[in-house]
Design an enzyme around this catalytic site. Structure first.
Site, PDB file in Angstrom:
ATOM      1  N   LYS A 162     -11.961   1.764  10.261  1.00 55.94           N
ATOM      2  CA  LYS A 162     -13.003   2.927  10.320  1.00 55.94           C
ATOM      3  C   LYS A 162     -14.285   2.883  11.237  1.00 55.94           C
ATOM      4  O   LYS A 162     -15.127   1.839  11.328  1.00 55.94           O
ATOM      5  CB  LYS A 162     -13.040   3.335   8.905  1.00 55.94           C
ATOM      6  N   ASP A 190      -9.559   3.060  13.328  1.00 54.40           N
ATOM      7  CA  ASP A 190      -9.340   5.009  13.306  1.00 54.40           C
ATOM      8  C   ASP A 190     -10.471   6.048  13.980  1.00 54.40           C
ATOM      9  O   ASP A 190     -11.585   5.588  12.877  1.00 54.40           O
ATOM     10  CB  ASP A 190      -8.426   4.923  11.887  1.00 54.40           C
ATOM     11  N   GLU A 218      -6.459   4.824  16.045  1.00 55.75           N
ATOM     12  CA  GLU A 218      -5.885   6.194  15.601  1.00 55.75           C
ATOM     13  C   GLU A 218      -7.058   7.475  15.761  1.00 55.75           C
ATOM     14  O   GLU A 218      -7.899   7.270  15.861  1.00 55.75           O
ATOM     15  CB  GLU A 218      -5.947   5.919  14.111  1.00 55.75           C
ATOM     16  N   ASP A 243      -2.630  11.015  14.568  1.00 57.31           N
ATOM     17  CA  ASP A 243      -2.421  11.138  12.790  1.00 57.31           C
ATOM     18  C   ASP A 243      -2.286  12.507  12.489  1.00 57.31           C
ATOM     19  O   ASP A 243      -1.901  12.866  12.391  1.00 57.31           O
ATOM     20  CB  ASP A 243      -3.251  10.124  12.488  1.00 57.31           C
ATOM     21  N   LYS A 267       2.617  10.157   7.294  1.00 58.02           N
ATOM     22  CA  LYS A 267       2.733   9.727   6.215  1.00 58.02           C
ATOM     23  C   LYS A 267       3.014  11.037   5.354  1.00 58.02           C
ATOM     24  O   LYS A 267       3.001  12.335   5.718  1.00 58.02           O
ATOM     25  CB  LYS A 267       0.782  10.546   6.461  1.00 58.02           C
TER      26      LYS A 267
HETATM   27 MG    MG Z   1      -6.161   7.869  10.209  1.00 57.41          MG
END
Ligand code: MG
Length: 363
Positions: A162, A190, A218, A243, A267
């Protein structure tokens, strides 16, 4: 088989360590559980995590959508007419994708249980096990390097890093992690919408020029900024995955038609469950765009449904289903087996979940 009752409950599972992204910090999984009861005695299980910062769905919003719209629309309906049932669910209320996903998952669970087959086999059965990455929270570079080594010691060979809080540190973060883990570990990053398009191109190309070997990035820019996403995709050496830009099959189609991203992250909580996730996977098959299956911070009920989808569809080539292994305990009986990076789907009928411990019923 008719739906007789839909019960709501809460579940609380502490995380091993706090989860930090550019959007939020979380200490425990606090999810809504849906139990759908039928006149056969079979019960289907679903789950929805509140992710107000991502989907807009808070716990109160999930419960309100279920109580005021979805449950009245489904009570008394038959599982035998499955597609009309799924359409009825999706039309019961606009948005509210997490509440819809929880019910969609419980209905697929029941459908499989009714037919005596595991859901991944009903949907395609391309494999029985998948390999997930694990997330490294965004922190100072040295701390992230230490966390990466802990993940390697647990057997992971793909890390999702992240970034995006104080972007001036992001190149240093990746340098520290790459130096700690060596050249053979796959690193994906991400940014959770944190960068501007120009900043994204600059940072990603700096990372590549330093030889950091990033597999993909991402959501570098704001979710609704499709033009900005395309700008980055066209100018970055690092493949770009959409995403937060993809909440529906329509979003996925637009992104792919524009060439705005190289990859799509599916997702269940963004798109409203397996029924809509299958549409995204089919669209991606047509465009030849590979997908990741991802999750929010979720316990095993809903992540288990994502495992069934990934085991059914070969267009899903990347797996980010680390919700259960970030939790300090597992209150779910049955379902997929999460053995660190290796996840093996259950061959029990439906989604394989047989019970959940520690539920606080809300009715
Ligand atoms: Mg993501």
């Amino acid at each position: 088989m008719k739906i007789t009752d839909i019960r709501l409950a809460k579940i609380s599972v502490p995380l091993r360590v706090p989860f930090k992204t550019a959007l939020r910090t979380v200490d425990s999984v606090e999810d809504v559980i849906v139990e759908i009861h039928t006149d056969t005695g079979l019960v289907g299980y679903g789950e929805a995590p509140p992710t107000g910062a991502i989907t807009g769905d808070t716990t109160g919003a999930i419960l309100g959508a279920l109580r005021d719209h979805i449950i009245p629309a489904l009570r008394g309906q038959s599982l035998e007419e499955f597609e009309p049932l799924m359409k009825r669910l999706q039309k019961a209320v606009v948005h509210n994708t997490s509440a819809k996903a929880a019910v969609d998952i419980a209905l697929y669970d029941l459908y499989g249980k009714m037919l005596g087959a595991p859901v991944y086999q009903l949907l395609g059965a391309s494999r029985r096990s998948i390999t997930t990455d694990i997330t490294i929270s965004v922190n100072p570079p040295e701390e992230m390097a230490r966390d990466a080594l802990v993940a390697l010691a647990r057997g992971y060979d793909t890390l999702k890093i992240k970034v995006g809080i104080d972007p001036t540190l992001d190149v240093a973060r990746l340098c520290a992690v790459r130096q700690a883990v060596g050249p053979d570990i796959r690193l994906r990053i991400d940014a959770n919408q944190a960068w501007t398009p120009k900043q994204a191109v600059m940072l990603l190309n700096q990372m590549q020029e330093k030889g950091l070997d990033i597999e993909l990035v991402e959501q570098p820019v704001a979710g609704r900024d499709f033009a900005g996403l395309k700008y980055v995709t066209e100018r970055s050496y690092v493949p770009v995955m959409a995403d937060e830009s993809v909440f529906s099959a329509e979003d996925a189609m637009t992104i792919m038609q524009m060439g705005a991203a190289d990859l799509i992250n599916i997702k269940l909580m963004k798109c409203g469950g397996l029924y809509n996730a299958l549409k995204i996977a089919s669209a991606a098959e047509v465009f030849g765009v590979e997908c990741m299956i991802g999750c929010m911070l979720e316990a095993k009920v809903s992540v288990n449904a994502a495992v069934h989808l990934a085991c059914a569809k070969s267009i899903i080539t990347k797996v980010d289903l680390d919700g259960p292994v970030l939790c300090s305990e597992d209150p779910v009986d049955g379902g997929s087996v999460f053995d660190e990076k290796i996840i093996t789907v259950s061959d029990a009928p439906g989604l394989g979940v047989t019970g959940i411990r520690g539920l606080q019923y809300l009715d």
